[in-house]
Design a protein around this motif. Structure first.
Motif, PDB file in Angstrom:
ATOM      1  N   GLU A   1       0.812  -1.225   0.000  1.00 45.64           N
ATOM      2  CA  GLU A   1       0.000   0.000   0.000  1.00 45.64           C
ATOM      3  C   GLU A   1       0.843   1.272   0.000  1.00 45.64           C
ATOM      4  OE1 GLU A   1      -2.130  -0.389   3.588  1.00 45.64           O
ATOM      5  OE2 GLU A   1      -3.376  -2.068   2.934  1.00 45.64           O
ATOM      6  N   ASP A   2       2.133   1.157   0.308  1.00 47.96           N
ATOM      7  CA  ASP A   2       2.946   2.342   0.579  1.00 47.96           C
ATOM      8  C   ASP A   2       2.938   3.347  -0.568  1.00 47.96           C
ATOM      9  OD1 ASP A   2       3.682   1.868   3.149  1.00 47.96           O
ATOM     10  OD2 ASP A   2       5.604   0.923   2.668  1.00 47.96           O
ATOM     11  N   ALA A   3       3.066   2.882  -1.814  1.00 41.81           N
ATOM     12  CA  ALA A   3       3.192   3.809  -2.942  1.00 41.81           C
ATOM     13  C   ALA A   3       1.941   4.661  -3.114  1.00 41.81           C
ATOM     14  CB  ALA A   3       3.485   3.025  -4.220  1.00 41.81           C
ATOM     15  N   LEU A   4       0.754   4.032  -2.986  1.00 42.47           N
ATOM     16  CA  LEU A   4      -0.488   4.786  -3.151  1.00 42.47           C
ATOM     17  C   LEU A   4      -0.758   5.695  -1.954  1.00 42.47           C
ATOM     18  CD1 LEU A   4      -2.856   2.105  -4.715  1.00 42.47           C
ATOM     19  CD2 LEU A   4      -2.038   4.172  -5.807  1.00 42.47           C
ATOM     20  N   LYS A   5      -0.491   5.199  -0.757  1.00 40.74           N
ATOM     21  CA  LYS A   5      -0.772   6.017   0.430  1.00 40.74           C
ATOM     22  C   LYS A   5       0.214   7.169   0.555  1.00 40.74           C
ATOM     23  CE  LYS A   5      -3.314   2.723   3.214  1.00 40.74           C
ATOM     24  NZ  LYS A   5      -3.467   2.034   4.525  1.00 40.74           N
ATOM     25  N   LYS A   6       1.418   7.017   0.013  1.00 47.50           N
ATOM     26  CA  LYS A   6       2.386   8.109   0.036  1.00 47.50           C
ATOM     27  C   LYS A   6       1.871   9.307  -0.760  1.00 47.50           C
ATOM     28  CE  LYS A   6       6.496   9.901   0.805  1.00 47.50           C
ATOM     29  NZ  LYS A   6       6.959  10.260   2.168  1.00 47.50           N
ATOM     30  N   MET A   7       1.183   9.045  -1.872  1.00 48.37           N
ATOM     31  CA  MET A   7       0.641  10.115  -2.706  1.00 48.37           C
ATOM     32  C   MET A   7      -0.815  10.435  -2.379  1.00 48.37           C
ATOM     33  SD  MET A   7       3.415  10.495  -4.200  1.00 48.37           S
ATOM     34  CE  MET A   7       2.856  11.946  -5.053  1.00 48.37           C
ATOM     35  N   LYS A   8      -1.350   9.818  -1.322  1.00 47.05           N
ATOM     36  CA  LYS A   8      -2.730  10.050  -0.872  1.00 47.05           C
ATOM     37  C   LYS A   8      -3.734   9.714  -1.989  1.00 47.05           C
ATOM     38  CE  LYS A   8      -1.293  13.681   2.316  1.00 47.05           C
ATOM     39  NZ  LYS A   8      -1.417  15.100   2.722  1.00 47.05           N
ATOM     40  N   LEU A   9      -3.481   8.584  -2.632  1.00 42.16           N
ATOM     41  CA  LEU A   9      -4.354   8.127  -3.717  1.00 42.16           C
ATOM     42  C   LEU A   9      -4.962   6.763  -3.419  1.00 42.16           C
ATOM     43  CD1 LEU A   9      -2.107   9.106  -6.776  1.00 42.16           C
ATOM     44  CD2 LEU A   9      -4.132  10.307  -5.959  1.00 42.16           C
ATOM     45  N   TRP A  10      -4.970   6.362  -2.166  1.00 47.09           N
ATOM     46  CA  TRP A  10      -5.509   5.054  -1.812  1.00 47.09           C
ATOM     47  C   TRP A  10      -7.014   5.009  -2.095  1.00 47.09           C
ATOM     48  CZ3 TRP A  10      -4.026   0.390  -1.382  1.00 47.09           C
ATOM     49  CH2 TRP A  10      -4.771  -0.551  -0.690  1.00 47.09           C
ATOM     50  N   GLU A  11      -7.469   3.913  -2.694  1.00 45.83           N
ATOM     51  CA  GLU A  11      -8.859   3.673  -3.086  1.00 45.83           C
ATOM     52  C   GLU A  11      -9.324   4.635  -4.187  1.00 45.83           C
ATOM     53  OE1 GLU A  11     -11.247   3.786   0.396  1.00 45.83           O
ATOM     54  OE2 GLU A  11     -10.543   1.842   1.145  1.00 45.83           O
ATOM     55  N   ARG A  12      -8.378   5.250  -4.892  1.00 46.19           N
ATOM     56  CA  ARG A  12      -8.733   6.087  -6.041  1.00 46.19           C
ATOM     57  C   ARG A  12      -8.570   5.327  -7.355  1.00 46.19           C
ATOM     58  NH1 ARG A  12      -7.856  11.682  -5.422  1.00 46.19           N
ATOM     59  NH2 ARG A  12      -8.333  11.798  -7.654  1.00 46.19           N
ATOM     60  N   PHE A  13      -7.835   4.198  -7.334  1.00 48.75           N
ATOM     61  CA  PHE A  13      -7.564   3.430  -8.540  1.00 48.75           C
ATOM     62  C   PHE A  13      -7.851   1.956  -8.285  1.00 48.75           C
ATOM     63  CE2 PHE A  13      -4.609   7.025  -8.622  1.00 48.75           C
ATOM     64  CZ  PHE A  13      -4.903   7.592  -9.850  1.00 48.75           C
ATOM     65  N   ARG A  14      -8.036   1.244  -9.398  1.00 49.18           N
ATOM     66  CA  ARG A  14      -8.103  -0.223  -9.335  1.00 49.18           C
ATOM     67  C   ARG A  14      -6.749  -0.759  -9.750  1.00 49.18           C
ATOM     68  NH1 ARG A  14      -9.708  -4.605 -12.782  1.00 49.18           N
ATOM     69  NH2 ARG A  14     -10.289  -3.199 -14.503  1.00 49.18           N
ATOM     70  N   VAL A  15      -6.208  -1.677  -8.959  1.00 42.97           N
ATOM     71  CA  VAL A  15      -4.863  -2.201  -9.179  1.00 42.97           C
ATOM     72  C   VAL A  15      -4.958  -3.706  -9.394  1.00 42.97           C
ATOM     73  CG1 VAL A  15      -2.531  -2.426  -8.257  1.00 42.97           C
ATOM     74  CG2 VAL A  15      -3.879  -0.392  -7.733  1.00 42.97           C
ATOM     75  N   SER A  16      -4.266  -4.179 -10.423  1.00 45.59           N
ATOM     76  CA  SER A  16      -4.181  -5.607 -10.705  1.00 45.59           C
ATOM     77  C   SER A  16      -2.715  -5.964 -10.900  1.00 45.59           C
ATOM     78  CB  SER A  16      -4.994  -5.952 -11.960  1.00 45.59           C
ATOM     79  OG  SER A  16      -4.803  -7.304 -12.315  1.00 45.59           O
ATOM     80  N   ALA A  17      -2.255  -6.985 -10.169  1.00 45.70           N
ATOM     81  CA  ALA A  17      -0.839  -7.377 -10.221  1.00 45.70           C
ATOM     82  C   ALA A  17      -0.728  -8.872 -10.480  1.00 45.70           C
ATOM     83  CB  ALA A  17      -0.134  -7.018  -8.919  1.00 45.70           C
ATOM     84  N   ARG A  18       0.274  -9.227 -11.290  1.00 42.51           N
ATOM     85  CA  ARG A  18       0.630 -10.632 -11.537  1.00 42.51           C
ATOM     86  C   ARG A  18       2.049 -10.833 -11.028  1.00 42.51           C
ATOM     87  NH1 ARG A  18      -3.222 -14.451 -12.897  1.00 42.51           N
ATOM     88  NH2 ARG A  18      -4.869 -13.423 -14.087  1.00 42.51           N
ATOM     89  N   VAL A  19       2.213 -11.709 -10.062  1.00 42.40           N
ATOM     90  CA  VAL A  19       3.516 -11.890  -9.402  1.00 42.40           C
ATOM     91  C   VAL A  19       3.956 -13.326  -9.591  1.00 42.40           C
ATOM     92  CG1 VAL A  19       4.801 -11.384  -7.299  1.00 42.40           C
ATOM     93  CG2 VAL A  19       2.595 -10.308  -7.666  1.00 42.40           C
ATOM     94  N   SER A  20       5.287 -13.493  -9.784  1.00 46.91           N
ATOM     95  CA  SER A  20       5.863 -14.833  -9.897  1.00 46.91           C
ATOM     96  C   SER A  20       7.292 -14.781  -9.406  1.00 46.91           C
ATOM     97  CB  SER A  20       5.806 -15.335 -11.345  1.00 46.91           C
ATOM     98  OG  SER A  20       6.580 -14.488 -12.178  1.00 46.91           O
TER      99      SER A  20
END
Length: 215
Positions: free
Chosen positions: A134-153
């Motif tokens: 969450e750090d990147a979005l909360k740092k810019m005060k944009l939490w819950e303003r975007f939909r995020v989808s990640a693929r991790v491996s």
């Protein structure tokens, strides 16, 4: 007695200097320029198009998207046009940490935060790992303003969380380049180069040696 042939007089030619020989060699190598043919005058049958006549041509029809009203745009600072294919617009970036690779997509509409088609709270069970993502979005005060989808491996669960944060920070930079200064200061844009050191032969791990026995 047979007559002896007369010798021809040989003219003495002054020897050329090195500079004169080089100039003569260059002149022999330079190709002759072809004569330019004069420009043909336009035929009488061909009509000439003037500049003021070109401006009289009909302009191309351009479709202009209607902008939302001031009441609709008051809630959000940035208004995005819909994607031509009907899909949501998104920004994509790749984040890495150790051997973990995360491909993150940041959609311009609000929505859930998913990692490998799961809610990020289910994929990262501990609060520390959730805070890292969450750090990147909360740092810019944009939490819950975007939909995020990640693929991790690859990698472990902690490296995957940091890879998601790295990719999400890169997405935000593409979305708004003005975020770069604050993201760089927080350290979210720096790819952490630290890796696990390889094991050496004769040792237990990278540097752990077997216990020494005197006898």
């Amino acid at each position: 007695m047979p007559e002896t042939p007369k010798k021809r007089a040989v003219k003495s030619v002054p020897a050329k200097s090195g500079r004169e020989r080089r100039e003569a060699l260059l002149q022999s190598k330079t190709p002759r320029l072809a004569k330019k043919s004069p420009a043909k005058a336009p035929a009488a049958s061909e009509p000439t198009v003037l500049a003021h006549e070109e401006s009289k041509k009909e302009p191309l029809a351009v479709e202009i998207a209607t902008l939302p009203s001031s009441e609709e745009s008051a809630d959000s600072e940035v208004v995005w046009a819909p994607h031509p294919s009907g899909r949501d617009r998104y920004f994509e970036a790749v984040g890495r940490r150790k051997t973990a690779i995360a491909r993150v997509r940041l959609f311009t509409k609000s929505g859930p935060f998913t990692v490998n088609d799961k809610a990020y709270g289910d994929y990262f069970p501990t609060l520390d790992l959730q805070k890292i993502t969450e750090d990147a979005l909360k740092k810019m005060k944009l939490w819950e303003r975007f939909r995020v989808s990640a693929r991790v491996s690859g990698g472990g669960i902690h490296a995957q969380a940091e890879a998601v944060r790295h990719g999400l920070a890169r997405c935000l930079i593409i979305f708004n380049p003005d975020f770069r200064k604050r993201m760089k200061r927080a350290g979210f844009l720096t790819r952490d180069p630290r890796m696990k050191e390889r094991k050496k032969f004769g040792l237990k791990k990278a540097r752990r040696a077997p216990q020494w026995a005197k006898r």
